[in-house]
Design an enzyme around this catalytic site. Structure first.
Site, PDB file in Angstrom:
ATOM      1  N   ARG A 178      -7.698  15.151  13.315  1.00 50.11           N
ATOM      2  CA  ARG A 178      -7.558  16.167  12.252  1.00 50.11           C
ATOM      3  C   ARG A 178      -8.846  16.964  12.125  1.00 50.11           C
ATOM      4  O   ARG A 178      -9.935  16.423  12.291  1.00 50.11           O
ATOM      5  CB  ARG A 178      -7.264  15.482  10.916  1.00 50.11           C
ATOM      6  CG  ARG A 178      -5.871  14.942  10.816  1.00 50.11           C
ATOM      7  CD  ARG A 178      -5.670  14.183   9.526  1.00 50.11           C
ATOM      8  NE  ARG A 178      -5.294  12.808   9.790  1.00 50.11           N
ATOM      9  CZ  ARG A 178      -5.442  11.793   8.946  1.00 50.11           C
ATOM     10  NH1 ARG A 178      -5.954  11.994   7.754  1.00 50.11           N
ATOM     11  NH2 ARG A 178      -5.067  10.577   9.290  1.00 50.11           N
TER      12      ARG A 178
ATOM     13  N   GLU B   8      -9.058  -3.511   2.492  1.00 46.22           N
ATOM     14  CA  GLU B   8      -8.058  -2.927   1.592  1.00 46.22           C
ATOM     15  C   GLU B   8      -7.011  -3.956   1.183  1.00 46.22           C
ATOM     16  O   GLU B   8      -6.482  -3.911   0.081  1.00 46.22           O
ATOM     17  CB  GLU B   8      -7.397  -1.725   2.279  1.00 46.22           C
ATOM     18  CG  GLU B   8      -8.353  -0.543   2.414  1.00 46.22           C
ATOM     19  CD  GLU B   8      -7.963   0.438   3.508  1.00 46.22           C
ATOM     20  OE1 GLU B   8      -8.045   0.058   4.697  1.00 46.22           O
ATOM     21  OE2 GLU B   8      -7.589   1.564   3.186  1.00 46.22           O
TER      22      GLU B   8
ATOM     23  N   ARG C 169       0.857  -1.184   0.000  1.00 43.81           N
ATOM     24  CA  ARG C 169       0.000   0.000   0.000  1.00 43.81           C
ATOM     25  C   ARG C 169       0.896   1.238   0.000  1.00 43.81           C
ATOM     26  O   ARG C 169       1.803   1.356   0.831  1.00 43.81           O
ATOM     27  CB  ARG C 169      -0.874   0.012   1.247  1.00 43.81           C
ATOM     28  CG  ARG C 169      -1.691   1.274   1.312  1.00 43.81           C
ATOM     29  CD  ARG C 169      -2.287   1.468   2.667  1.00 43.81           C
ATOM     30  NE  ARG C 169      -3.043   2.709   2.706  1.00 43.81           N
ATOM     31  CZ  ARG C 169      -3.254   3.405   3.810  1.00 43.81           C
ATOM     32  NH1 ARG C 169      -2.767   2.986   4.967  1.00 43.81           N
ATOM     33  NH2 ARG C 169      -3.938   4.510   3.767  1.00 43.81           N
TER      34      ARG C 169
END
Ligand code: ADP
Length: 402
Positions: A242, A385, A92
């Site tokens: 964030r 993923e 990845r």
């Protein structure tokens, strides 16, 4: 396991390395594990093989290389049958800039291009490169493949990826929106189309990947047409630490009136904001839900802002899609938080989404399916993923062999 071969997937984060040995066709995992707290005084390693969980301490300061060395030894000495079946290593990589619109076999030029994109993902790309270099040395005879988080969003039209900044910043410095979590959005949108009994080419999906990082994507017939993350993973939704979308004037104000340095601003936006910053308690959704239930005002407010922002994005993505076949929730929060899904769908009542409360409660901890009453559909789809990485790696190896 089938006989066409297995893929070793490596997912290098700034302080962790996740690995898996997977059958790319069935998605079955033979071995998986994680090296955590790497490059710190107390790194650890844990893995699952044959339904058995094992752990071991690593020497203080051990990094990604130590995990890969351990993996190589384990495969060679303890699991030679698994090692013999490996046909590729899939990595990845977070940022592929405008260089990569799909996964690629790794060669010198690919490594150089990933390095060039490091300034766009300074925490992630160097870790990915370290994983690639170590794996190239450890498995020199295996083809290696890079799978980019940004690649899936390279289909965004200009009007979606350009900022309203002077065009020269794009022309000369490639400042634009790139998007992240591409493998996850791709995986869950494909699975959602299957659940809806539609070919992916005819399915319009809004996919919400809600983990520590979080993003939404508008996917039209399998093609990403808009997404909430930008040049960096800071834009868009409220995340664990964030801030997501912000008036850029705040940054000028912080610097000019409050004397913040660039480093302080970066820390504020990346590490001290989001759920953690608002709640003044935690970045962890589970903990915030517990605290909110106990009457903690900050926790309640943080979750409220998180859900409201998310609902606004989902509603906005009805614009490029015209017709939405399903909103899909995934990632640790999307797959498990009945609370967040309920709040978001309450906001979306303006678009006739209506929660099926019982199904919402039942669909968690790895379960998938529809959580709305008849009418507009919302689905929960656990992401995978690793499977996208394994599938892409196997397909590229097959193509290369002709
Ligand atoms: P990462 O982005 O690091 O891969 P994950 O996808 O694992 O993160 O998501 C982590 C988030 O999922 C955390 O905020 C965590 O609290 C949340 N989460 C996990 N399980 C639950 C749960 N049962 N209920 C609510 N939130 C959950």
């Amino acid at each position: 396991m089938r006989s066409s071969g297995l893929v070793l997937t490596l997912n290098s984060g700034s302080s962790s390395l996740k690995f898996a040995v997977m059958d790319p066709e069935s998605g079955e995992t033979a071995l998986d594990g994680i090296g955590d707290a790497l490059d710190t005084p107390a790194p650890s390693l844990s893995w699952n093989y044959s339904d058995e969980k094992s752990e071991r301490e690593l020497p203080a300061g051990a990094a990604h290389g130590a995990v890969i060395d351990f993996l190589v030894d384990m495969l060679q000495q303890d699991l030679p049958e698994l090692r013999r079946q490996l046909i590729a290593v899939g990595h990845r990589v977070v940022h592929g800039g405008e260089y990569f619109s799909r996964s690629v076999l790794i060669d010198r030029a690919v490594i150089d291009a990933i390095a060039e994109c490091s300034d766009l993902a300074p925490l992630h790309n160097p870790a990915g490169l370290l994983g690639i270099r170590t794996a190239l040395a450890a498995f020199p005879q295996l083809p290696q493949v890079a799978v980019f988080d940004t690649a899936f969003h390279q289909t965004l039209p200009e009007h979606a990826y350009l900022y309203a900044l002077p065009y020269a910043l794009y022309r000369d410095h490639r400042i634009r929106r790139y998007g992240m979590h591409g493998s996850s959005h791709r995986f869950v949108s494909e699975r959602a189309a299957q659940l809806l009994n539609k070919p992916i080419s005819e399915a319009n999906i809004v996919s919400a990947h809600l983990g520590n990082g979080a993003s939404v994507a508008a996917i039209k017939g399998g093609v990403s047409v808009d997404t909430s993350m930008g040049l960096t993973p800071l834009e868009g939704l409220v995340m664990g630490t964030r801030c997501g979308d912000l008036d850029p004037g705040i940054l000028i104000h912080l610097a000019e009136s409050l004397d913040y340095s660039l480093g302080q601003i970066s820390r504020l936006l990346n590490r001290d904001s989001g759920l953690l910053g608002v709640s003044e308690l935690s970045s962890d959704c589970r903990e915030l839900e517990r605290a909110a239930a106990d009457g903690h005002r900050g926790a309640r407010l943080a979750l409220e802002i998180f859900c409201y922002r998310l609902a606004k994005y989902v509603a906005a993505y009805h614009v490029p899609l015209l017709r939405v076949d399903a909103v899909v929730f995934t990632g640790g929060i999307g797959e498990n938080s009945c609370f967040v899904r309920e709040k978001v769908l309450q906001w979306l009542r303006c678009l006739d989404y209506e929660l099926d409360t019982a199904r919402n409660q039942q669909t968690r901890f790895g379960a998938e399916g529809r959580i709305t009453a008849p009418g507009p559909a919302a689905l929960v789809v656990p992401t995978n993923e690793e499977w996208i990485i394994a599938r892409d790696a196997a397909a590229l190896v097959r193509d290369a062999r002709g």
